[in-house]
Structure formats: structure tokens, C-alpha cells
Write a protein that holds these residues in place. Structure first.
Motif, PDB file in Angstrom:
ATOM      1  N   ARG A  14       0.965  -0.781   0.204  1.00  9.64           N
ATOM      2  CA  ARG A  14       0.284  -0.085   0.423  1.00  9.64           C
ATOM      3  C   ARG A  14       0.556   1.211   0.098  1.00  9.64           C
ATOM      4  NH1 ARG A  14      -5.560  -2.114   3.425  1.00  9.64           N
ATOM      5  NH2 ARG A  14      -5.547  -4.789   2.474  1.00  9.64           N
ATOM      6  N   ARG A 262      -1.407   4.864  -4.660  1.00 10.94           N
ATOM      7  CA  ARG A 262      -2.055   4.676  -4.323  1.00 10.94           C
ATOM      8  C   ARG A 262      -3.478   5.741  -4.427  1.00 10.94           C
ATOM      9  NH1 ARG A 262      -3.920   0.935  -1.099  1.00 10.94           N
ATOM     10  NH2 ARG A 262      -5.485   1.512   0.790  1.00 10.94           N
ATOM     11  N   PRO A 263      -4.322   6.638  -4.505  1.00 12.80           N
ATOM     12  CA  PRO A 263      -5.227   6.922  -5.045  1.00 12.80           C
ATOM     13  C   PRO A 263      -5.750   7.580  -4.214  1.00 12.80           C
ATOM     14  CG  PRO A 263      -5.378   5.731  -6.831  1.00 12.80           C
ATOM     15  CD  PRO A 263      -4.792   4.476  -6.225  1.00 12.80           C
ATOM     16  N   ALA A 264      -6.428   8.872  -4.083  1.00 14.93           N
ATOM     17  CA  ALA A 264      -6.877   9.155  -2.632  1.00 14.93           C
ATOM     18  C   ALA A 264      -8.226   8.305  -2.371  1.00 14.93           C
ATOM     19  CB  ALA A 264      -7.122  10.027  -3.139  1.00 14.93           C
ATOM     20  N   ASP A 265      -8.703   7.723  -3.258  1.00 18.23           N
ATOM     21  CA  ASP A 265     -10.136   6.645  -3.541  1.00 18.23           C
ATOM     22  C   ASP A 265     -10.245   5.764  -3.486  1.00 18.23           C
ATOM     23  OD1 ASP A 265      -9.714   7.039  -5.955  1.00 18.23           O
ATOM     24  OD2 ASP A 265     -11.624   6.532  -6.445  1.00 18.23           O
ATOM     25  N   SER A 266      -8.835   5.111  -2.682  1.00 15.21           N
ATOM     26  CA  SER A 266      -8.391   3.957  -2.931  1.00 15.21           C
ATOM     27  C   SER A 266      -8.746   2.689  -2.003  1.00 15.21           C
ATOM     28  CB  SER A 266      -6.578   3.808  -1.858  1.00 15.21           C
ATOM     29  OG  SER A 266      -6.500   4.337  -0.334  1.00 15.21           O
ATOM     30  N   ALA A 267     -10.148   2.689  -1.417  1.00  8.49           N
ATOM     31  CA  ALA A 267     -10.607   2.489  -0.284  1.00  8.49           C
ATOM     32  C   ALA A 267     -11.417   1.087  -1.174  1.00  8.49           C
ATOM     33  CB  ALA A 267     -11.444   3.304   0.353  1.00  8.49           C
ATOM     34  N   LYS A 268     -11.456   2.058  -2.772  1.00  2.42           N
ATOM     35  CA  LYS A 268     -11.921   1.266  -3.150  1.00  2.42           C
ATOM     36  C   LYS A 268     -11.305  -0.202  -3.566  1.00  2.42           C
ATOM     37  CE  LYS A 268     -14.342   4.804  -6.140  1.00  2.42           C
ATOM     38  NZ  LYS A 268     -14.384   5.842  -7.313  1.00  2.42           N
ATOM     39  N   GLU A 269      -9.807  -0.181  -3.720  1.00  4.83           N
ATOM     40  CA  GLU A 269      -9.001  -1.456  -3.797  1.00  4.83           C
ATOM     41  C   GLU A 269      -7.642  -1.688  -2.928  1.00  4.83           C
ATOM     42  OE1 GLU A 269      -7.292  -4.174  -4.189  1.00  4.83           O
ATOM     43  OE2 GLU A 269      -8.592  -4.205  -6.552  1.00  4.83           O
ATOM     44  N   SER A 270      -8.454  -2.528  -2.098  1.00  2.00           N
ATOM     45  CA  SER A 270      -7.277  -2.816  -1.068  1.00  2.00           C
ATOM     46  C   SER A 270      -5.707  -2.947  -1.232  1.00  2.00           C
ATOM     47  CB  SER A 270      -7.281  -3.370   0.010  1.00  2.00           C
ATOM     48  OG  SER A 270      -7.933  -4.714  -0.947  1.00  2.00           O
TER      49      SER A 270
END
Length: 295
Positions: A14, A262-270
Motif C-alpha cells: 500500500r 495509491r489514489p485518494a479513493d483507494s478504499a475501492k481497491e485495497s
């Protein structure tokens, strides 16, 4: 040659911005950096024996040196790093230290044994073409080779050393130059391809023995494989949104590693920010080493 790639996450670190994977054939391991966290990493090709070093001056890109050390681009300078002691062995050169709005970015060792590294305009908005591509010689001399770049990236040489590929991630374009592997001189600049967000802004890159250019399409979640003349052979889908750079590794150079950010909206893809691996039917070009005998 038409084929598909199956990627697996070999290191789920990550990272903020994992970049610059380099295969060290002597140690049979992979080195790479996390620009966002100013760290240098080493791991076996299986992902085991992972080691991390945090560096105060930053870690932007790297190459191998003949001595076994690493040539490492930091924010505004290049150093030699000794992975055996885990310390910087010596400073080599400063590059644009007077500019707070630029930093060093993608760098690689060329066929002639020099370290090539570019800068980027590092601002959130209104990025301008004030960056350059530099050549750092074996004596520590710095030569500016290409100017008027926003974000220098995508350095890779053809297997015979006669062609240099180079991109501007914010152009966004990929160029090719005739390259003299004896002197490092450039000539015959030609636009290989113009790109956009949908096809994939060109980030880091690698070449294979067939002359094809593999470009991480960081904005489109693909690994774009171009022919030497700029034809898109295939856009290989990538498991996470933002691949950053491919690297051929292993004794046969057919193990393909790709770093990611790791983009800012990385919660979409761990797994975003991880290091991924796939088997390739074609081998990568040989990795060159920086000639540090005079340093």
C-alpha cells in the motif's frame, strides 16, 4: 505477438507512489522506491525478505552500479547508496537544488553507463514545461539533454541500445530518439505517440527484446504495449487503477513486475500501491549498470 497477462499482488505494501522497480541479477532481487514516503525497498522475487530504508533526502528513482551499490535520485540530487550497509555512500551531484517547484523523477542507467534522470514541475495546478532530462556522467558531470518538459518519465532503451524512449506524463506524449550507446549522444527526435487520460497517461516504462515499449498507463489502469513505431499492440488491463512502472526480472527476464500508486479513493481497491507480478512470453531488455569506478 498477441497474449494476455495474469497479474498477482506479490507485495501488498500500500505504497503512496511505488516506482522505479529494478532487477538486480547479481542478488536476484528487486529494488524499488516509494516516492510518497521517501523509502527505498528491496525484496526477493517471491516477495519474501522485504527490507525498507527511509531516506531523509527522498527516493525518486534508482539504477544499479557496477560496484554493487545503487545510484539513487533523491529530490534534488543523486547519491550512491550501499544496500549492504543501508547507508548513503557518497553524494554524486546536485540537480536543480535552487528550484523548490521541481524535483527529480524517473531515472535509469543508459547503455553507455551514465545515469539519465528527469525533473518534473511539482505543483498541484498549473503545471508548466519547466522540467528537463539530464545525463549524469561517470565523473559526476551533469548535462542537460532535453528541455521544455512538464513531467519527465518513461525512460527505456531498445535492446541494442540504439533507441531511447522518453515521455512527458503531462504532455502527454512518448518520443523516441536515435541513441549512440558509445557516447550517449541523442539525435533524430520523433514523436512516437500522443496520448490522453482515457488511453493512459504515460508513466514509467520498459522495453522487451522484440523492440516493443511497455508504458504504464497510470490514468487508465492499463499497461500499454507499443510497437517500436508507436502502434498500440495491446492495452493489458491492470488489477488496480494506477500502475506506475513495469520491470522485467528473473534469470530469463520474463517475470514482469509492475509497481502502482495509491489514489485518494483507494478504499475501492485495497491492493492499490502494491507490487504486482505476471509471466511474460517475451523477455525484457538487459538492465545496464552505472559506471561508478571513478567515484
Amino acid at each position: 505477438m498477441s497474449f494476455d497477462l495474469t497479474f498477482e499482488c506479490v507485495l501488498d505494501l500500500r505504497c503512496e507512489v511505488a516506482e522505479s522497480p529494478v532487477y538486480d541479477e547479481r542478488r536476484n532481487c528487486l529494488f524499488f522506491v516509494d516516492i510518497g514516503r521517501s523509502t527505498l525497498h528491496r525484496a526477493d522475487l517471491s516477495g519474501a525478505n522485504h527490507v525498507e530504508w527511509r531516506l531523509e533526502g527522498g527516493a525518486c528513482s534508482l539504477g544499479l552500479a557496477r560496484s554493487g551499490r545503487l545510484v539513487l535520485a533523491q529530490r534534488d540530487g543523486v547519491v550512491l547508496f550501499d544496500p549492504e550497509s543501508g547507508a548513503i555512500a557518497r553524494q554524486i551531484a546536485a540537480i536543480e537544488p535552487e528550484r523548490p517547484d521541481t524535483r527529480l523523477n524517473d531515472g535509469k542507467v543508459g547503455p553507455e553507463g551514465a545515469f539519465w534522470v528527469g525533473t518534473m514541475h511539482e505543483v498541484a495546478t498549473d503545471r508548466r514545461p519547466i522540467a528537463s532530462l539530464y545525463r549524469l556522467t561517470q565523473t559526476g558531470a551533469v548535462e542537460r539533454k532535453v528541455e521544455n518538459i512538464v513531467c519527465s518519465n518513461g525512460l527505456a532503451w531498445s535492446a541494442d541500445g540504439a533507441v531511447l524512449f522518453h515521455s512527458d506524463s503531462r504532455g502527454p506524449w512518448i518520443d523516441r530518439w536515435q541513441f549512440d550507446p558509445a557516447t550517449g549522444e541523442l539525435s533524430g527526435r520523433r514523436r512516437l505517440v500522443n496520448l490522453d487520460e482515457a488511453t493512459g497517461r504515460p508513466d514509467g516504462a520498459a522495453t522487451d527484446v522484440d523492440g516493443n515499449y511497455w508504458s504504464a498507463g497510470v490514468s487508465a489502469g492499463v499497461l500499454n504495449r507499443f510497437s517500436p513505431e508507436g502502434r498500440l499492440i495491446k492495452a493489458h488491463p491492470f488489477p488496480v487503477p494506477a500502475p506506475t512502472m513495469p520491470c522485467f526480472a528473473g534469470p530469463d527476464r520474463k517475470t514482469l513486475f509492475v509497481t502502482s500508486l495509491r489514489p485518494a479513493d483507494s478504499a475501492k481497491e485495497s491492493r492499490a500501491g502494491g507490487i504486482f507480478v505476471a509471466r511474460s512470453p517475451v523477455a525484457g531488455a538487459v538492465v545496464h549498470r552505472f559506471d561508478d569506478r571513478l567515484l
